[in-house]
Design an enzyme around this catalytic site. Structure first.
Site, PDB file in Angstrom:
ATOM      1  N   GLY A 334       0.898  -1.370  -0.115  1.00  0.00           N
ATOM      2  CA  GLY A 334      -0.162  -0.001  -0.124  1.00  0.00           C
ATOM      3  C   GLY A 334       0.715   1.169   0.033  1.00  0.00           C
ATOM      4  O   GLY A 334       2.095   1.410  -0.512  1.00  0.00           O
ATOM      5  N   GLU A 358      21.863  -3.194 -21.665  1.00  0.00           N
ATOM      6  CA  GLU A 358      22.312  -4.353 -22.219  1.00  0.00           C
ATOM      7  C   GLU A 358      21.402  -4.813 -23.346  1.00  0.00           C
ATOM      8  O   GLU A 358      21.132  -5.914 -23.699  1.00  0.00           O
ATOM      9  CB  GLU A 358      22.728  -5.500 -21.277  1.00  0.00           C
ATOM     10  CG  GLU A 358      23.945  -4.961 -20.536  1.00  0.00           C
ATOM     11  CD  GLU A 358      24.778  -5.920 -19.975  1.00  0.00           C
ATOM     12  OE1 GLU A 358      25.076  -7.005 -20.331  1.00  0.00           O
ATOM     13  OE2 GLU A 358      25.333  -5.467 -18.681  1.00  0.00           O
TER      14      GLU A 358
HETATM   15  N1  CAA Z   1      27.504 -12.978 -31.687  1.00  0.00           N
HETATM   16  C1  CAA Z   1      28.395 -12.748 -32.614  1.00  0.00           C
HETATM   17  N2  CAA Z   1      28.030 -11.936 -33.947  1.00  0.00           N
HETATM   18  C2  CAA Z   1      26.952 -11.113 -33.844  1.00  0.00           C
HETATM   19  C3  CAA Z   1      25.994 -11.346 -32.884  1.00  0.00           C
HETATM   20  C4  CAA Z   1      26.238 -12.173 -31.849  1.00  0.00           C
HETATM   21  N3  CAA Z   1      25.414 -12.200 -31.041  1.00  0.00           N
HETATM   22  N4  CAA Z   1      24.837 -10.518 -33.302  1.00  0.00           N
HETATM   23  C5  CAA Z   1      25.084  -9.880 -34.288  1.00  0.00           C
HETATM   24  N5  CAA Z   1      26.469 -10.433 -34.953  1.00  0.00           N
HETATM   25  C6  CAA Z   1      27.135 -10.022 -36.060  1.00  0.00           C
HETATM   26  C7  CAA Z   1      26.176 -10.414 -37.097  1.00  0.00           C
HETATM   27  O1  CAA Z   1      26.552 -11.728 -37.576  1.00  0.00           O
HETATM   28  C8  CAA Z   1      26.752  -9.449 -38.383  1.00  0.00           C
HETATM   29  O2  CAA Z   1      28.124 -10.128 -38.913  1.00  0.00           O
HETATM   30  P1  CAA Z   1      28.447  -9.613 -40.389  1.00  0.00           P
HETATM   31  O3  CAA Z   1      28.420  -8.383 -40.723  1.00  0.00           O
HETATM   32  O4  CAA Z   1      29.643 -10.468 -40.715  1.00  0.00           O
HETATM   33  O5  CAA Z   1      27.105 -10.313 -41.181  1.00  0.00           O
HETATM   34  C9  CAA Z   1      27.057  -8.182 -37.483  1.00  0.00           C
HETATM   35  O6  CAA Z   1      27.207  -8.713 -36.147  1.00  0.00           O
HETATM   36  C10 CAA Z   1      26.169  -7.151 -37.543  1.00  0.00           C
HETATM   37  O7  CAA Z   1      24.728  -7.687 -37.205  1.00  0.00           O
HETATM   38  P2  CAA Z   1      23.391  -7.181 -37.437  1.00  0.00           P
HETATM   39  O8  CAA Z   1      23.387  -6.928 -38.956  1.00  0.00           O
HETATM   40  O9  CAA Z   1      22.449  -8.124 -36.973  1.00  0.00           O
HETATM   41  O10 CAA Z   1      23.386  -5.747 -36.858  1.00  0.00           O
HETATM   42  P3  CAA Z   1      22.090  -4.743 -36.594  1.00  0.00           P
HETATM   43  O11 CAA Z   1      22.629  -3.676 -36.558  1.00  0.00           O
HETATM   44  O12 CAA Z   1      21.193  -5.241 -37.590  1.00  0.00           O
HETATM   45  O13 CAA Z   1      21.252  -5.195 -35.240  1.00  0.00           O
HETATM   46  C11 CAA Z   1      21.256  -5.178 -32.735  1.00  0.00           C
HETATM   47  C12 CAA Z   1      22.227  -5.485 -34.198  1.00  0.00           C
HETATM   48  C13 CAA Z   1      20.992  -6.838 -32.400  1.00  0.00           C
HETATM   49  C14 CAA Z   1      20.190  -4.401 -33.108  1.00  0.00           C
HETATM   50  C15 CAA Z   1      22.332  -4.865 -31.948  1.00  0.00           C
HETATM   51  O14 CAA Z   1      22.769  -3.464 -32.556  1.00  0.00           O
HETATM   52  C16 CAA Z   1      22.053  -4.864 -30.450  1.00  0.00           C
HETATM   53  O15 CAA Z   1      22.198  -5.619 -29.750  1.00  0.00           O
HETATM   54  N6  CAA Z   1      21.547  -3.554 -29.879  1.00  0.00           N
HETATM   55  C17 CAA Z   1      21.343  -3.159 -28.752  1.00  0.00           C
HETATM   56  C18 CAA Z   1      22.624  -2.644 -28.003  1.00  0.00           C
HETATM   57  C19 CAA Z   1      22.857  -3.016 -26.648  1.00  0.00           C
HETATM   58  O16 CAA Z   1      22.373  -4.034 -26.107  1.00  0.00           O
HETATM   59  N7  CAA Z   1      23.453  -2.017 -25.917  1.00  0.00           N
HETATM   60  C20 CAA Z   1      23.715  -2.104 -24.635  1.00  0.00           C
HETATM   61  C21 CAA Z   1      24.982  -1.488 -24.414  1.00  0.00           C
HETATM   62  S1  CAA Z   1      25.839  -1.640 -22.942  1.00  0.00           S
HETATM   63  C22 CAA Z   1      24.892  -1.349 -21.730  1.00  0.00           C
HETATM   64  O17 CAA Z   1      23.926  -1.323 -21.742  1.00  0.00           O
HETATM   65  C23 CAA Z   1      25.678  -0.675 -20.379  1.00  0.00           C
HETATM   66  C24 CAA Z   1      26.749  -1.461 -19.757  1.00  0.00           C
HETATM   67  O18 CAA Z   1      27.629  -0.965 -19.280  1.00  0.00           O
HETATM   68  C25 CAA Z   1      26.485  -2.852 -20.002  1.00  0.00           C
END
Ligand code: CAA
Length: 374
Positions: A334, A358
């Site tokens: 509450g 993340e």
């Molecule tokens: N493992 C290995 N490689 C990967 C992968 C993974 N999980 N995910 C993507 N890749 C590779 C792809 O295979 C691709 O490789 P190629 O160029 O050889 O084909 C390359 O990376 C690019 O991937 P995408 O084309 O899929 O990239 P995208 O731009 O379309 O999308 C996304 C990627 C999933 C949206 C990504 O940008 C993402 O995760 N965004 C969120 C970012 C994030 O989580 N930020 C948090 C920052 S940290 C934080 O919060 C605070 C802290 O202190 C921890």
């Protein structure tokens, strides 16, 4: 899949639980007003909590990913601010183990093992590159001495405490590379602390880099590997965030149960009302389901199998469930739940960011859907 924890995993959880209760929990509520004291981080580091996944040959505790998740949950249950601080440091240590050169093991990883660097930081996000991480603009220009890095990073967890930073920077229009930048490097400026809603004991700063010179040995992996290194780091990090959310929500649920048993209304205990019992039952059930998803992702990571989709599923489900549980526990309290006199107010603020950092819940759905449609 075997649902039973091994003896080692149970021992790791009990070890963390005892330490968290004795050393971390006493200052948890102070962290609503002040940053974690470096002396606490020193104690945490001395026990090996900052390098949990690092092999013994490199000075770490060599925990498997399941034990690591269980430990992260216990620490976050005691204090979410300490939880994220430890989680991000371990994420960088894990990157160094996997991708680092022997020079980087002997210098940077050894700094984390010894506590010379209390924490480490992950620098991906920028003003106009959050969810769309690939849009980052920080540049690393090759020169005769290595690379010169310029740009601005935001939401740098642990910034105030870290001896070094893993910085993702563009080495060409198409390629992102990862660099280790040392605190105190000329041109590196640590910005002010963000004034956050929760996890207020943890440090979150901006980082400005102006022609920061790094040597070729400070490049992690190969030039152009940086985006994949960051994505692989986040895969593991997302299991940690699931654990953090579960730890905070479990603490909230315990507080809700305590309050429901103590508080009287309409001549009986709150816990005698079915409306309250159902909130408790639904909360416990969603946290149990979330924990199974976390354990599945961690098991796959331990077995060195692909776990990207499972980590995103664990993060998505756990953090959304944990936010809902913390909200319900405020409802049980509450009006008192809205005051700092009861711990659920802090849990609610601390847990909220887990659906954001993340990778937001929306980004987890994107990752999961892309895997399904591949
Ligand atoms: N493992 C290995 N490689 C990967 C992968 C993974 N999980 N995910 C993507 N890749 C590779 C792809 O295979 C691709 O490789 P190629 O160029 O050889 O084909 C390359 O990376 C690019 O991937 P995408 O084309 O899929 O990239 P995208 O731009 O379309 O999308 C996304 C990627 C999933 C949206 C990504 O940008 C993402 O995760 N965004 C969120 C970012 C994030 O989580 N930020 C948090 C920052 S940290 C934080 O919060 C605070 C802290 O202190 C921890």
């Amino acid at each position: 899949m075997n649902f039973a924890l091994s003896q080692d995993q149970i021992e790791a959880r009990e070890w963390a639980r005892a330490f968290a209760k004795e050393v971390i929990a006493p200052s948890a509520f102070l962290h609503s007003r002040e940053k974690i004291k470096p002396s606490l981080l020193e104690e945490i580091s001395k026990k090996g909590f900052m390098t949990l996944l690092v092999p013994e040959t490199l000075g770490g505790l060599a925990l498997d990913a399941v034990s690591f998740a269980l430990v992260m949950k216990e620490i976050s249950k005691a204090c979410g601010s300490v939880g994220v601080t430890v989680a991000v440091t371990n994420m960088i240590a894990d990157v160094l183990v996997r991708e680092g050169s022997s020079f980087q093991h002997q210098k940077y990883l050894a700094d984390l093992v010894s506590g010379r660097s209390l924490t480490a930081s992950f620098c991906l996000t920028e003003n106009s590159a959050g969810s769309d991480a690939k849009a980052l603009k920080t540049s690393a220009k090759k020169n005769i001495s290595g690379y010169q890095i310029s740009g601005e990073k935001i939401f740098v967890t642990n910034g105030a405490f870290s001896g070094f930073f893993l910085v993702m920077a563009r080495t060409s229009d198409e390629a992102v590379s990862a660099f280790l930048v040392e605190r105190g490097a000329p041109g590196l400026q640590l910005g002010k602390e963000e004034d956050k809603m929760g996890l207020t004991g943890s440090s979150t700063i901006r980082l400005s880099l102006e022609n920061v010179q790094v040597k070729p040995e400070q490049l992690v992996g190969k030039e152009g590997d940086g985006f994949k290194i960051a994505m692989r780091a986040l895969d593991g990090g997302r299991i940690s965030v699931s654990a953090q959310a579960l730890g905070i929500a479990e603490a909230a649920l315990e507080a809700g149960i305590r309050y429901a048993k103590e508080r009287q209304a309409f001549g009986k205990s709150l816990s005698d009302f079915q409306a309250i019992q159902w909130k408790l039952a639904d909360s416990a059930t969603s946290l149990s389901a979330a924990e199974l998803l976390m354990l599945r992702a961690a098991t796959l990571k331990s077995e060195k199998k692909d776990f990207t989709q499972e980590a995103s599923q664990a993060k998505l489900f756990s953090t959304e469930a944990a936010c809902k549980v913390c909200e319900e526990m405020i409802q049980i309290h509450g009006g008192y739940g809205y005051t700092k006199d009861y711990p659920v107010e802090k849990y609610f603020r601390d847990v909220r960011v887990t659906t954001l950092y993340e990778g937001t819940s929306e980004i987890q759905r994107l990752v999961i859907a892309r895997n399904l449609l591949r």
